[in-house]
Design an enzyme around this catalytic site. Sequence first.
Site, mmCIF file in Angstrom:
data_model
loop_
_atom_site.group_PDB
_atom_site.id
_atom_site.type_symbol
_atom_site.label_atom_id
_atom_site.label_comp_id
_atom_site.label_asym_id
_atom_site.label_seq_id
_atom_site.Cartn_x
_atom_site.Cartn_y
_atom_site.Cartn_z
ATOM 1 N N LEU A 36 4.119 -16.311 -26.370
ATOM 2 C CA LEU A 36 2.979 -16.359 -26.931
ATOM 3 C C LEU A 36 2.202 -17.485 -27.417
ATOM 4 N N THR A 101 6.818 -27.597 -20.008
ATOM 5 C CA THR A 101 6.810 -26.298 -19.645
ATOM 6 C C THR A 101 6.918 -26.081 -18.084
ATOM 7 N N THR A 130 -0.095 -23.636 -7.514
ATOM 8 C CA THR A 130 -1.939 -24.357 -7.189
ATOM 9 C C THR A 130 -1.904 -25.328 -5.964
ATOM 10 N N ASP A 131 -2.728 -25.072 -6.083
ATOM 11 C CA ASP A 131 -4.365 -25.622 -4.838
ATOM 12 C C ASP A 131 -4.501 -27.030 -4.745
ATOM 13 N N GLU A 132 -4.525 -27.699 -6.556
ATOM 14 C CA GLU A 132 -4.147 -28.834 -7.477
ATOM 15 C C GLU A 132 -3.378 -29.562 -6.535
ATOM 16 N N TYR A 155 -1.812 -31.999 -14.983
ATOM 17 C CA TYR A 155 -1.506 -30.704 -14.696
ATOM 18 C C TYR A 155 -1.182 -30.562 -13.316
ATOM 19 N N ALA A 157 -0.060 -32.656 -11.770
ATOM 20 C CA ALA A 157 1.517 -33.692 -11.000
ATOM 21 C C ALA A 157 2.229 -33.315 -11.760
ATOM 22 N N LYS A 159 3.065 -29.853 -11.459
ATOM 23 C CA LYS A 159 2.363 -28.744 -10.996
ATOM 24 C C LYS A 159 3.680 -28.680 -9.613
ATOM 25 N N ASN A 254 -20.309 -26.208 -8.847
ATOM 26 C CA ASN A 254 -19.681 -25.843 -9.761
ATOM 27 C C ASN A 254 -21.904 -24.878 -11.148
ATOM 28 N N ASP A 285 -18.262 -36.765 -17.241
ATOM 29 C CA ASP A 285 -17.691 -35.548 -16.333
ATOM 30 C C ASP A 285 -15.690 -36.035 -16.515
ATOM 31 N N HIS A 289 -11.919 -36.611 -12.318
ATOM 32 C CA HIS A 289 -12.414 -34.554 -11.415
ATOM 33 C C HIS A 289 -12.264 -34.898 -9.673
HETATM 34 P P1 NAD Z 1 -2.302 -18.923 -18.304
HETATM 35 O O1 NAD Z 1 -2.690 -20.829 -19.345
HETATM 36 O O2 NAD Z 1 -3.768 -18.050 -18.954
HETATM 37 O O3 NAD Z 1 -1.169 -18.224 -18.735
HETATM 38 C C1 NAD Z 1 0.176 -18.847 -19.270
HETATM 39 C C2 NAD Z 1 1.516 -18.019 -19.753
HETATM 40 O O4 NAD Z 1 2.515 -18.932 -19.656
HETATM 41 C C3 NAD Z 1 0.550 -17.974 -21.209
HETATM 42 O O5 NAD Z 1 0.644 -16.415 -21.633
HETATM 43 C C4 NAD Z 1 1.555 -18.598 -21.926
HETATM 44 O O6 NAD Z 1 1.938 -17.655 -23.328
HETATM 45 C C5 NAD Z 1 2.441 -18.759 -21.285
HETATM 46 N N1 NAD Z 1 3.440 -20.276 -21.297
HETATM 47 C C6 NAD Z 1 3.161 -21.074 -21.765
HETATM 48 N N2 NAD Z 1 4.212 -21.521 -22.078
HETATM 49 C C7 NAD Z 1 5.549 -21.093 -22.206
HETATM 50 C C8 NAD Z 1 7.154 -21.815 -22.082
HETATM 51 N N3 NAD Z 1 6.511 -22.359 -22.668
HETATM 52 N N4 NAD Z 1 7.112 -20.703 -22.234
HETATM 53 C C9 NAD Z 1 6.911 -19.029 -22.020
HETATM 54 N N5 NAD Z 1 5.420 -19.007 -21.951
HETATM 55 C C10 NAD Z 1 4.665 -19.645 -22.004
HETATM 56 O O7 NAD Z 1 -2.181 -19.232 -16.741
HETATM 57 P P2 NAD Z 1 -2.971 -18.108 -15.797
HETATM 58 O O8 NAD Z 1 -3.959 -18.890 -15.852
HETATM 59 O O9 NAD Z 1 -2.552 -17.337 -16.300
HETATM 60 O O10 NAD Z 1 -1.131 -18.795 -14.386
HETATM 61 C C11 NAD Z 1 -0.843 -18.691 -14.137
HETATM 62 C C12 NAD Z 1 0.016 -19.336 -13.973
HETATM 63 O O11 NAD Z 1 -0.675 -19.266 -11.862
HETATM 64 C C13 NAD Z 1 0.238 -21.190 -14.357
HETATM 65 O O12 NAD Z 1 1.792 -21.148 -12.872
HETATM 66 C C14 NAD Z 1 -0.752 -21.649 -13.115
HETATM 67 O O13 NAD Z 1 -0.360 -22.896 -12.608
HETATM 68 C C15 NAD Z 1 -1.025 -21.009 -11.494
HETATM 69 N N6 NAD Z 1 -2.089 -20.929 -10.871
HETATM 70 C C16 NAD Z 1 -3.329 -20.590 -11.956
HETATM 71 C C17 NAD Z 1 -4.732 -20.501 -11.195
HETATM 72 C C18 NAD Z 1 -6.098 -20.139 -11.976
HETATM 73 O O14 NAD Z 1 -6.963 -20.439 -11.257
HETATM 74 N N7 NAD Z 1 -5.658 -19.916 -13.430
HETATM 75 C C19 NAD Z 1 -4.828 -20.317 -10.085
HETATM 76 C C20 NAD Z 1 -3.006 -21.298 -9.054
HETATM 77 C C21 NAD Z 1 -1.993 -21.030 -9.639
HETATM 78 O O1 DAU Z 2 -7.135 -24.719 -7.746
HETATM 79 C C1 DAU Z 2 -6.500 -24.125 -9.035
HETATM 80 C C2 DAU Z 2 -6.917 -24.063 -10.548
HETATM 81 O O2 DAU Z 2 -7.698 -23.842 -11.232
HETATM 82 C C3 DAU Z 2 -5.932 -23.863 -11.912
HETATM 83 O O3 DAU Z 2 -4.411 -24.303 -10.799
HETATM 84 C C4 DAU Z 2 -5.802 -24.385 -12.974
HETATM 85 O O4 DAU Z 2 -5.070 -23.354 -13.817
HETATM 86 C C5 DAU Z 2 -7.414 -23.839 -13.348
HETATM 87 O O5 DAU Z 2 -7.598 -24.321 -14.627
HETATM 88 C C6 DAU Z 2 -8.062 -24.096 -13.067
HETATM 89 O O6 DAU Z 2 -8.413 -25.403 -12.651
HETATM 90 P P1 DAU Z 2 -9.748 -25.755 -13.137
HETATM 91 O O7 DAU Z 2 -9.843 -27.532 -13.223
HETATM 92 O O8 DAU Z 2 -10.288 -25.718 -11.186
HETATM 93 O O9 DAU Z 2 -10.405 -24.841 -13.305
HETATM 94 P P2 DAU Z 2 -11.476 -25.231 -14.923
HETATM 95 O O10 DAU Z 2 -12.522 -23.758 -15.120
HETATM 96 O O11 DAU Z 2 -11.153 -26.214 -15.831
HETATM 97 O O12 DAU Z 2 -12.982 -26.009 -13.930
HETATM 98 C C7 DAU Z 2 -13.606 -25.397 -12.814
HETATM 99 C C8 DAU Z 2 -14.423 -26.671 -12.421
HETATM 100 O O13 DAU Z 2 -14.992 -26.217 -13.672
HETATM 101 C C9 DAU Z 2 -13.646 -28.174 -12.303
HETATM 102 O O14 DAU Z 2 -14.784 -28.086 -11.810
HETATM 103 C C10 DAU Z 2 -14.299 -28.267 -13.792
HETATM 104 C C11 DAU Z 2 -16.042 -27.350 -14.153
HETATM 105 N N1 DAU Z 2 -16.521 -27.246 -15.469
HETATM 106 C C12 DAU Z 2 -15.015 -27.179 -16.332
HETATM 107 C C13 DAU Z 2 -15.025 -26.127 -17.705
HETATM 108 C C14 DAU Z 2 -14.095 -26.198 -18.548
HETATM 109 C C15 DAU Z 2 -17.069 -27.679 -16.100
HETATM 110 O O15 DAU Z 2 -18.388 -28.843 -15.468
HETATM 111 N N2 DAU Z 2 -17.143 -27.018 -17.282
HETATM 112 C C16 DAU Z 2 -16.330 -27.148 -17.922
HETATM 113 O O16 DAU Z 2 -16.771 -26.783 -19.364
#
Ligand code: NAD
Ligand code: DAU
Length: 349
Positions: A36, A101, A130-132, A155, A157, A159, A254, A285, A289
């Site tokens: 949490l 973490t 993630t695809d990153e 981030y 790196a 993952k 974007n 930026d 990025h």
């Molecule tokens: P999020 O940040 O919304 O949720 C992460 C959750 O992990 C939270 O509930 C947080 O409380 C919990 N957490 C964080 N540190 C912790 C710890 N030390 N111990 C236990 N719980 C902990 O993340 P999300 O966007 O739901 O992403 C979930 C997973 O999917 C991640 O591994 C992320 O890398 C991956 N992912 C996310 C995206 C995306 O677009 N959001 C895309 C591809 C992969």
């Molecule tokens: O590709 C998967 C990833 O997508 C996940 O692994 C990550 O957990 C998730 O956070 C997401 O990463 P991004 O960096 O792509 O997402 P974000 O929403 O932060 O940004 C999306 C794009 O928008 C990116 O090119 C940065 C840009 N951006 C982001 C924010 C927060 C802006 O231009 N303005 C903003 O305020």
Amino acid sequence: MKTILITGGAGFIGSHVVRRFVNKYPEYHIVNLDALTYAGNLENLKDVDTRSNYEFVKGDINDAPFINDLFEKYQFDGVLHLAAESHVDRSIADPMAFIMTNIVGTVNLLNGARKIWKSAEGHRFYHISTDEVYGSLGETGLFLETTSYDPHSPYSASKASSDHLVRAYHDTYKLPIVITNCSNNYGPNQFPEKLIPLSIHNISQNKPIPIYGKGENIRDWLYVEDHAAAIDLVFHEGKDGETYNIGGHNEWTNIALILQLCKTMDKKLGRTEGTSEKLITYVKDRAGHDLRYAIDSTKIQKELGWAPSLQFEEGIEKTVDWYLANHDWLENVSSGAYEKYYEKQYVSR
Ligand code: NAD
Ligand code: DAU
């Protein structure tokens, strides 16, 4: 009865996965382990938290003795590991939490599984990634499962490291594993630091929408429930040791995405078309990025029969509807109110 550990189940994607598993698999005992942090809160699971096949445990995956005890106590059959620090900008500001973490926490879970699983039979450790990790594409091309890793942010790196460690435990200790690398998710319950929920929040409050650089970076967007469906499929039918890419075939710059979002918001808020886009503000930026992410998901489509179900226009409309109907959620996560509330309800170990 199978006992399944889902980590990070109170977060954005994790909450959709927990809901799907609790509803679809009444025969499973689903244990949601989550620390949490600011990104996770149990409001995201209000509709399933009293179900008999669901249990919440508050705890930190960085705490190795706690993780070992948890695996001993529950004898998990399977693990879906989603807990992570997930926001790129935070990783640039303060990488250490990501190292702890995302890398150390993942290894603690791998060790927990390795200690109790005497054979691969009937077990699976699934790392949601993630695809990153693949880095950045130019104007053409797609990420394949065979694309070399080339992460650029702390981030990505972290993952990439955890992906390598999960594979290393498979190759070295024969731990049964599977990994998926997914593109950008959007939908309900995403913390409003990420582009789409942040922009929805700001538009509804008439605040500037920050666009990094020229807004020309490209992301491949997938509705979160489509990701949860893919995770369900891979957990049950993916092949041991394999990696599957998951993506929406849905690339947007974007700026084009934000213009589409502004149009939807104007319609939903009864504003004249063109009102919200006046809030667009170009800002400095992001460091390092990545220009473009785009997934080739042929493997999961062909081998497991997965495909995204929602068109982006429909998904974005559903997403906007959810955030507008859940204004309190947005305010409470932004102000940290849920975090304070749940701190009092649950005591960490
Ligand atoms: P999020 O940040 O919304 O949720 C992460 C959750 O992990 C939270 O509930 C947080 O409380 C919990 N957490 C964080 N540190 C912790 C710890 N030390 N111990 C236990 N719980 C902990 O993340 P999300 O966007 O739901 O992403 C979930 C997973 O999917 C991640 O591994 C992320 O890398 C991956 N992912 C996310 C995206 C995306 O677009 N959001 C895309 C591809 C992969
Ligand atoms: O590709 C998967 C990833 O997508 C996940 O692994 C990550 O957990 C998730 O956070 C997401 O990463 P991004 O960096 O792509 O997402 P974000 O929403 O932060 O940004 C999306 C794009 O928008 C990116 O090119 C940065 C840009 N951006 C982001 C924010 C927060 C802006 O231009 N303005 C903003 O305020």
